[in-house]
Write a protein that holds these residues in place. Structure first.
Motif, PDB file in Angstrom:
ATOM      1  N   SER A  12       0.855  -1.191   0.000  1.00 33.99           N
ATOM      2  CA  SER A  12       0.000   0.000   0.000  1.00 33.99           C
ATOM      3  C   SER A  12       0.891   1.241   0.000  1.00 33.99           C
ATOM      4  N   LEU A  13       0.272   2.389  -0.213  1.00 33.60           N
ATOM      5  CA  LEU A  13       1.037   3.640  -0.233  1.00 33.60           C
ATOM      6  C   LEU A  13       1.680   3.935   1.120  1.00 33.60           C
ATOM      7  N   ARG A  14       1.075   3.462   2.207  1.00 38.66           N
ATOM      8  CA  ARG A  14       1.669   3.666   3.540  1.00 38.66           C
ATOM      9  C   ARG A  14       3.024   2.989   3.672  1.00 38.66           C
ATOM     10  N   ASP A  15       3.193   1.883   2.944  1.00 39.03           N
ATOM     11  CA  ASP A  15       4.442   1.127   3.010  1.00 39.03           C
ATOM     12  C   ASP A  15       5.504   1.650   2.056  1.00 39.03           C
ATOM     13  N   TYR A  16       5.140   2.656   1.250  1.00 38.61           N
ATOM     14  CA  TYR A  16       6.074   3.196   0.258  1.00 38.61           C
ATOM     15  C   TYR A  16       7.270   3.807   0.963  1.00 38.61           C
ATOM     16  N   PRO A  17       8.498   3.714   0.500  1.00 32.68           N
ATOM     17  CA  PRO A  17       8.918   3.304  -0.826  1.00 32.68           C
ATOM     18  C   PRO A  17       8.957   1.806  -1.039  1.00 32.68           C
ATOM     19  N   SER A  18       9.258   0.968  -0.038  1.00 32.26           N
ATOM     20  CA  SER A  18       9.182  -0.468  -0.284  1.00 32.26           C
ATOM     21  C   SER A  18       9.259  -1.247   1.012  1.00 32.26           C
ATOM     22  N   THR A  19       8.613  -2.404   0.996  1.00 33.53           N
ATOM     23  CA  THR A  19       8.713  -3.317   2.121  1.00 33.53           C
ATOM     24  C   THR A  19       9.546  -4.536   1.740  1.00 33.53           C
ATOM     25  N   ASP A  20       9.607  -4.841   0.473  1.00 33.50           N
ATOM     26  CA  ASP A  20      10.395  -5.951  -0.065  1.00 33.50           C
ATOM     27  C   ASP A  20      11.266  -5.433  -1.192  1.00 33.50           C
ATOM     28  N   THR A  21      12.458  -5.944  -1.308  1.00 34.49           N
ATOM     29  CA  THR A  21      13.313  -5.640  -2.452  1.00 34.49           C
ATOM     30  C   THR A  21      13.664  -6.959  -3.119  1.00 34.49           C
ATOM     31  N   LEU A  22      13.381  -7.040  -4.414  1.00 37.25           N
ATOM     32  CA  LEU A  22      13.621  -8.259  -5.175  1.00 37.25           C
ATOM     33  C   LEU A  22      14.763  -8.022  -6.152  1.00 37.25           C
ATOM     34  N   TYR A  23      15.587  -9.036  -6.346  1.00 36.28           N
ATOM     35  CA  TYR A  23      16.746  -8.921  -7.230  1.00 36.28           C
ATOM     36  C   TYR A  23      16.740 -10.055  -8.247  1.00 36.28           C
ATOM     37  N   ALA A  24      17.236  -9.753  -9.447  1.00 37.21           N
ATOM     38  CA  ALA A  24      17.373 -10.755 -10.498  1.00 37.21           C
ATOM     39  C   ALA A  24      18.658 -10.489 -11.274  1.00 37.21           C
ATOM     40  N   ALA A  25      19.207 -11.540 -11.855  1.00 36.65           N
ATOM     41  CA  ALA A  25      20.378 -11.441 -12.722  1.00 36.65           C
ATOM     42  C   ALA A  25      20.147 -12.387 -13.889  1.00 36.65           C
ATOM     43  N   GLY A  26      20.713 -12.051 -15.023  1.00 38.35           N
ATOM     44  CA  GLY A  26      20.500 -12.920 -16.167  1.00 38.35           C
ATOM     45  C   GLY A  26      21.429 -12.627 -17.315  1.00 38.35           C
ATOM     46  N   GLU A  41      16.177 -13.706 -23.712  1.00 40.68           N
ATOM     47  CA  GLU A  41      16.771 -13.358 -22.423  1.00 40.68           C
ATOM     48  C   GLU A  41      16.239 -14.284 -21.334  1.00 40.68           C
ATOM     49  N   TYR A  42      17.097 -14.602 -20.370  1.00 44.19           N
ATOM     50  CA  TYR A  42      16.693 -15.390 -19.213  1.00 44.19           C
ATOM     51  C   TYR A  42      17.148 -14.662 -17.958  1.00 44.19           C
ATOM     52  N   GLY A  43      16.205 -14.439 -17.047  1.00 39.34           N
ATOM     53  CA  GLY A  43      16.519 -13.810 -15.772  1.00 39.34           C
ATOM     54  C   GLY A  43      16.270 -14.784 -14.634  1.00 39.34           C
ATOM     55  N   ARG A  44      17.185 -14.849 -13.695  1.00 41.95           N
ATOM     56  CA  ARG A  44      17.096 -15.742 -12.531  1.00 41.95           C
ATOM     57  C   ARG A  44      16.739 -14.923 -11.307  1.00 41.95           C
ATOM     58  N   ASN A  45      15.692 -15.319 -10.616  1.00 45.97           N
ATOM     59  CA  ASN A  45      15.247 -14.646  -9.404  1.00 45.97           C
ATOM     60  C   ASN A  45      16.212 -14.995  -8.280  1.00 45.97           C
ATOM     61  N   LEU A  46      16.910 -13.993  -7.716  1.00 47.40           N
ATOM     62  CA  LEU A  46      17.933 -14.252  -6.702  1.00 47.40           C
ATOM     63  C   LEU A  46      17.370 -14.452  -5.302  1.00 47.40           C
ATOM     64  N   ASN A  47      16.217 -13.886  -5.010  1.00 45.17           N
ATOM     65  CA  ASN A  47      15.583 -14.081  -3.691  1.00 45.17           C
ATOM     66  C   ASN A  47      14.074 -14.231  -3.872  1.00 45.17           C
ATOM     67  N   SER A  54      11.392 -19.347 -10.189  1.00 42.61           N
ATOM     68  CA  SER A  54      12.835 -19.244  -9.969  1.00 42.61           C
ATOM     69  C   SER A  54      13.501 -18.428 -11.078  1.00 42.61           C
ATOM     70  N   GLY A  55      12.854 -18.335 -12.242  1.00 37.40           N
ATOM     71  CA  GLY A  55      13.401 -17.564 -13.351  1.00 37.40           C
ATOM     72  C   GLY A  55      12.359 -17.382 -14.443  1.00 37.40           C
ATOM     73  N   THR A  56      12.693 -16.549 -15.428  1.00 34.37           N
ATOM     74  CA  THR A  56      11.775 -16.263 -16.526  1.00 34.37           C
ATOM     75  C   THR A  56      12.547 -16.180 -17.827  1.00 34.37           C
TER      76      THR A  56
END
Length: 65
Positions: A12-26, A41-47, A54-56
């Protein structure tokens, strides 16, 4: 080509800027054609969260909008 990506999420906007941070590499391949670039392209979800993949794999033809 190697790439990295990061995304901050908030339920929600109350939680902005973020409550979770997600990372990917590919990695990806691009080839220029007469109709535009062809990309694979293939990206791997790091967390991944419990329901996240797990990836896309992405295949596209032409320029992104």
């Amino acid at each position: 080509m190697l790439f990295g990506d990061a995304l901050g999420t908030a339920a929600s906007l109350r939680d902005y800027p973020s409550t979770d941070t997600l990372y990917a590499a590919g990695l990806g391949l691009r080839y220029q054609t007469i109709i535009g670039p062809v990309r694979l392209e293939y990206g791997r979800n790091l967390n991944p969260r419990p329901l996240d993949p797990s990836g896309t794999l992405l295949f596209s033809i032409g320029y992104p909008f």
